[in-house]
Write a protein that holds these residues in place. Sequence first.
Motif, PDB file in Angstrom:
ATOM      1  N   VAL A  67       1.256  -0.678   0.348  1.00  0.00           N
ATOM      2  CA  VAL A  67       0.061  -0.089  -0.188  1.00  0.00           C
ATOM      3  C   VAL A  67       1.169   1.267  -0.251  1.00  0.00           C
ATOM      4  O   VAL A  67       1.915   1.432   0.529  1.00  0.00           O
ATOM      5  N   GLU A  69      -1.614  -0.877  -4.141  1.00  0.00           N
ATOM      6  CA  GLU A  69      -2.696  -0.109  -3.672  1.00  0.00           C
ATOM      7  C   GLU A  69      -2.409   1.591  -3.226  1.00  0.00           C
ATOM      8  O   GLU A  69      -1.837   1.303  -2.281  1.00  0.00           O
ATOM      9  N   SER A 103      -7.274   4.788  -4.793  1.00  0.00           N
ATOM     10  CA  SER A 103      -8.855   3.849  -4.122  1.00  0.00           C
ATOM     11  C   SER A 103      -9.129   4.248  -3.092  1.00  0.00           C
ATOM     12  O   SER A 103     -10.871   3.977  -2.536  1.00  0.00           O
TER      13      SER A 103
END
Length: 276
Positions: free
Chosen positions: A5, A89, A115
Amino acid sequence: MAGIVVVFDFDKTIIDVDSDNWVIDELGFTDLFNQLLPTMPWNSVMDRMMKELHSHGKTIEDIAEVLKRIPIHLQVVSAIKAAYALGCELRIVSDANMFFIETILKHLGLKDYFSEINTNPGFVDEEGRLRISPYHDFTQSSHGCSLCPPNMCKGLVIERIQASISKEESKKIIYLGDGAGDYCPSLKLTESDYVMPRKNFPVWDLISRNPLLIKAEINEWSDGAELERVLLQIIERISREEINSNSAQLFSADCKLQTISIASHEALPQALSVTQ
């Protein structure tokens, strides 16, 4: 890389300036902004400035056009696209506001790469005026962090992100930022994470005072080209480590299967002799 992430600050990280200052300066209201700043928190000043812009005939379209001219290093754009293409992400944690960030990302064709955007709410009211409110309503209660401004503690946001991804597979966080507000979330990162402070900016100065307080691996950067290079190097390294780890697990599992198979073959004659 499903196991990564990447969390970006926005001002002076994705873009090369502070978006609040950029809008105020470009529209010619710097003096008024400087007069109001000592009297109230930054986030409150920005909401008041949007009222002043509106009362002086500046439209939401005027603000949007100014935002579309904001300076950004092209290699930051390519870094975002590359990280996304590699399966990372991408999220944003910023003390700017939603209208500014979304306007800029849409203009750059980057909005769908993220996201989640965590920032101060920004919306256009029925009068056509941009309203900016705090991420954390400090008029009701304090977030309790002495390191962060009253309207937003990025450390609390990172803790929420950590809690959300811990429910899934184990993921590593790469955090990029420049400002003093990026220090608190840097302190929340774990030994398996990475922090990328912008060199010679406030967060880098704070980390440099006592780097041992940071559990994550520290990788500094200075401009868009270096941001891209360092970020992709970290992603590549994590990828290699995951491949090596998976290979080792497969090898271990294969060895166990072979051991079981050999043991089974050795036990078969003994079992046959007993039955005979």
